[in-house]
Design an enzyme around this catalytic site. Structure first.
Site, mmCIF file in Angstrom:
data_model
loop_
_atom_site.group_PDB
_atom_site.id
_atom_site.type_symbol
_atom_site.label_atom_id
_atom_site.label_comp_id
_atom_site.label_asym_id
_atom_site.label_seq_id
_atom_site.Cartn_x
_atom_site.Cartn_y
_atom_site.Cartn_z
ATOM 1 N N GLY A 17 3.026 -1.157 4.144
ATOM 2 C CA GLY A 17 3.122 0.251 3.784
ATOM 3 C C GLY A 17 4.563 0.619 3.484
ATOM 4 O O GLY A 17 5.082 0.376 2.386
ATOM 5 N N GLY A 18 5.239 1.166 4.481
ATOM 6 C CA GLY A 18 6.599 1.700 4.309
ATOM 7 C C GLY A 18 7.548 0.779 3.552
ATOM 8 O O GLY A 18 8.219 1.213 2.601
ATOM 9 N N ASN A 56 0.880 -1.175 0.000
ATOM 10 C CA ASN A 56 0.000 0.000 0.000
ATOM 11 C C ASN A 56 0.918 1.226 0.000
ATOM 12 O O ASN A 56 1.535 1.547 1.010
ATOM 13 C CB ASN A 56 -0.878 -0.033 1.265
ATOM 14 C CG ASN A 56 -1.637 1.265 1.477
ATOM 15 O OD1 ASN A 56 -1.720 2.100 0.581
ATOM 16 N ND2 ASN A 56 -2.175 1.437 2.673
ATOM 17 N N TRP A 57 1.000 1.886 -1.162
ATOM 18 C CA TRP A 57 1.966 2.995 -1.278
ATOM 19 C C TRP A 57 1.491 4.283 -0.635
ATOM 20 O O TRP A 57 2.248 5.242 -0.538
ATOM 21 C CB TRP A 57 2.272 3.249 -2.765
ATOM 22 C CG TRP A 57 3.087 2.182 -3.395
ATOM 23 C CD1 TRP A 57 3.666 1.105 -2.787
ATOM 24 C CD2 TRP A 57 3.453 2.094 -4.785
ATOM 25 N NE1 TRP A 57 4.357 0.346 -3.704
ATOM 26 C CE2 TRP A 57 4.235 0.932 -4.930
ATOM 27 C CE3 TRP A 57 3.190 2.876 -5.915
ATOM 28 C CZ2 TRP A 57 4.769 0.545 -6.173
ATOM 29 C CZ3 TRP A 57 3.714 2.493 -7.132
ATOM 30 C CH2 TRP A 57 4.495 1.338 -7.262
ATOM 31 N N LYS A 58 0.235 4.332 -0.239
ATOM 32 C CA LYS A 58 -0.316 5.567 0.351
ATOM 33 C C LYS A 58 -0.025 6.746 -0.589
ATOM 34 O O LYS A 58 -0.080 6.582 -1.791
ATOM 35 C CB LYS A 58 0.244 5.766 1.770
ATOM 36 C CG LYS A 58 0.085 4.487 2.597
ATOM 37 C CD LYS A 58 0.364 4.651 4.041
ATOM 38 C CE LYS A 58 0.174 3.302 4.723
ATOM 39 N NZ LYS A 58 0.323 3.339 6.149
ATOM 40 N N HIS A 80 -9.146 1.432 5.409
ATOM 41 C CA HIS A 80 -7.796 1.559 5.978
ATOM 42 C C HIS A 80 -7.867 2.493 7.179
ATOM 43 O O HIS A 80 -8.642 3.446 7.192
ATOM 44 C CB HIS A 80 -6.831 2.112 4.923
ATOM 45 C CG HIS A 80 -5.420 2.073 5.417
ATOM 46 N ND1 HIS A 80 -4.910 3.069 6.213
ATOM 47 C CD2 HIS A 80 -4.449 1.133 5.286
ATOM 48 C CE1 HIS A 80 -3.660 2.744 6.539
ATOM 49 N NE2 HIS A 80 -3.362 1.579 5.981
ATOM 50 N N GLU A 134 -5.052 -4.842 10.884
ATOM 51 C CA GLU A 134 -3.998 -3.840 11.000
ATOM 52 C C GLU A 134 -4.193 -3.038 12.286
ATOM 53 O O GLU A 134 -4.938 -2.044 12.296
ATOM 54 C CB GLU A 134 -4.043 -2.876 9.809
ATOM 55 C CG GLU A 134 -3.863 -3.553 8.467
ATOM 56 C CD GLU A 134 -3.285 -2.595 7.427
ATOM 57 O OE1 GLU A 134 -2.217 -2.919 6.895
ATOM 58 O OE2 GLU A 134 -3.875 -1.541 7.188
ATOM 59 N N GLU A 163 -6.175 4.877 8.104
ATOM 60 C CA GLU A 163 -6.009 6.313 7.806
ATOM 61 C C GLU A 163 -7.306 6.899 7.248
ATOM 62 O O GLU A 163 -7.625 8.057 7.487
ATOM 63 C CB GLU A 163 -4.818 6.503 6.847
ATOM 64 C CG GLU A 163 -3.504 6.342 7.599
ATOM 65 C CD GLU A 163 -2.399 5.656 6.821
ATOM 66 O OE1 GLU A 163 -2.423 5.676 5.583
ATOM 67 O OE2 GLU A 163 -1.496 5.081 7.481
ATOM 68 N N GLY A 214 2.990 2.129 10.600
ATOM 69 C CA GLY A 214 3.967 3.200 10.396
ATOM 70 C C GLY A 214 4.736 3.587 11.650
ATOM 71 O O GLY A 214 5.400 4.618 11.686
ATOM 72 N N SER A 234 3.814 -2.253 10.115
ATOM 73 C CA SER A 234 5.277 -2.320 10.213
ATOM 74 C C SER A 234 5.864 -3.676 9.817
ATOM 75 O O SER A 234 6.823 -4.148 10.437
ATOM 76 C CB SER A 234 5.744 -1.913 11.615
ATOM 77 O OG SER A 234 5.326 -0.599 11.913
HETATM 78 P P1 PGA Z 1 3.184 0.162 7.475
HETATM 79 O O1 PGA Z 1 1.715 0.399 6.897
HETATM 80 O O2 PGA Z 1 3.694 -1.133 6.896
HETATM 81 O O3 PGA Z 1 3.986 1.346 7.018
HETATM 82 O O4 PGA Z 1 3.056 0.083 8.959
HETATM 83 C C1 PGA Z 1 0.802 -0.658 6.764
HETATM 84 C C2 PGA Z 1 -0.507 -0.178 6.226
HETATM 85 O O5 PGA Z 1 -0.876 0.963 6.542
HETATM 86 O O6 PGA Z 1 -1.185 -0.887 5.471
#
Ligand code: PGA
Length: 257
Positions: free
Chosen positions: A235-236, A9-11, A96, A168, A98, A174, A214
């Site tokens: 994500g990251g 997930n590149w956000k 998600h 999640e 966010e 993150g 993470s």
């Molecule tokens: P993260 O994000 O791996 O950077 O913690 C995961 C996500 O938000 O799907």
């Protein structure tokens, strides 16, 4: 049997040049690596069609990070399930953390999105997870149960084949604080049992439940060996081609022994 899925997930990251470079590299890597798990990326929506074109000969799915529930209308800034179908994009993340916590999306809206996507023959990755204070208050299962029952309200059994879940925990996203394998497994088991109770045993057995929060090359192996963890939403670590492909390679070694 359920599939192991590793998705990035590149956000809100990457310029066009960076996207093109990543897609070129992952397509070469994918040609060379005979993988068994399902691999996907969720780029910002402006890059979805580019990614679909660049990966058309690869076995990597491309999805949207967010979508509205209506097919069209006066919803400035939004994209619809119908639009995704029209560009042959078949996956979308819903709920998600966010979207829930920064943009204030509520469960009834998320349920409408899920229903609309399924009605448009789309596949859904529904994210659920508790906040840190909810975990500390011992409310994790209550939160998961509430999210599942509201977000999957009125979803018919036959549509569940198009739904994947991602557990999640918000406190792990993150932050570098991954859930321990035991903590994650307990939550995944709770989710699978909920699927048995609210759908069928077969659906519970066949639904992919990814873990997210993470995930990195250094922790994927200990997570993926857990019985109810069927992959990762990253994500990251998915922004960098080396760390993303490393997670996939390590997950494969453990999950298809
Ligand atoms: P993260 O994000 O791996 O950077 O913690 C995961 C996500 O938000 O799907």
């Amino acid at each position: 049997m359920r599939k192991i899925v590793i998705a990035g997930n590149w956000k809100m990251h990457k310029t066009l040049d960076e996207v093109t470079d990543f897609l070129h590299k992952i397509s070469e890597w994918e040609d060379a690596f005979q993988h068994k798990c399902k691999i996907g990326i969720f780029p910002p929506s402006i890059y979805i069609t580019i990614a679909l074109q660049q990966l058309q000969n690869n076995n990597i799915f491309v999805g949207a990070q967010n979508v509205h529930d209506e097919d069209f209308g006066a919803f400035t800034g939004e994209i619809s399930p119908q639009m995704l179908s029209s560009v042959n994009c078949k996956y979308s993340i819903v709920g998600h953390s966010e979207r829930r916590h920064i943009f204030g999306e509520k469960d009834d809206f998320l349920n409408k999105k899920v229903r609309s996507l399924l009605a448009n023959d789309q596949k859904v990755v529904l994210c659920i997870g508790e906040k840190e204070e909810q975990r500390e208050e011992g409310k994790t299962e209550e939160v998961l149960e509430n999210q599942l029952s509201q977000d999957l309200k009125k979803i018919k059994d036959q549509h569940m084949k198009d739904v994947m879940l991602a557990y999640e925990p918000v406190w792990a996203i993150g932050t570098g604080k991954t859930a321990t394998p035991n903590t994650a497994q307990a939550a995944h088991k709770f989710v699978r049992d909920w699927l048995t109770d609210n759908f069928t045993e077969e659906i519970a057995r066949d639904t992919t439940i990814m873990y997210g929060g993470s995930v990195k090359p250094k922790n994927i192996e200990s997570l993926i060996v857990e019985e109810d963890i069927d992959g990762a939403l990253i994500g990251g670590a998915s922004l960098n081609i080396e760390s993303f492909t490393k997670v996939i390679e390590l997950a494969e070694k453990k999950s298809f022994k």
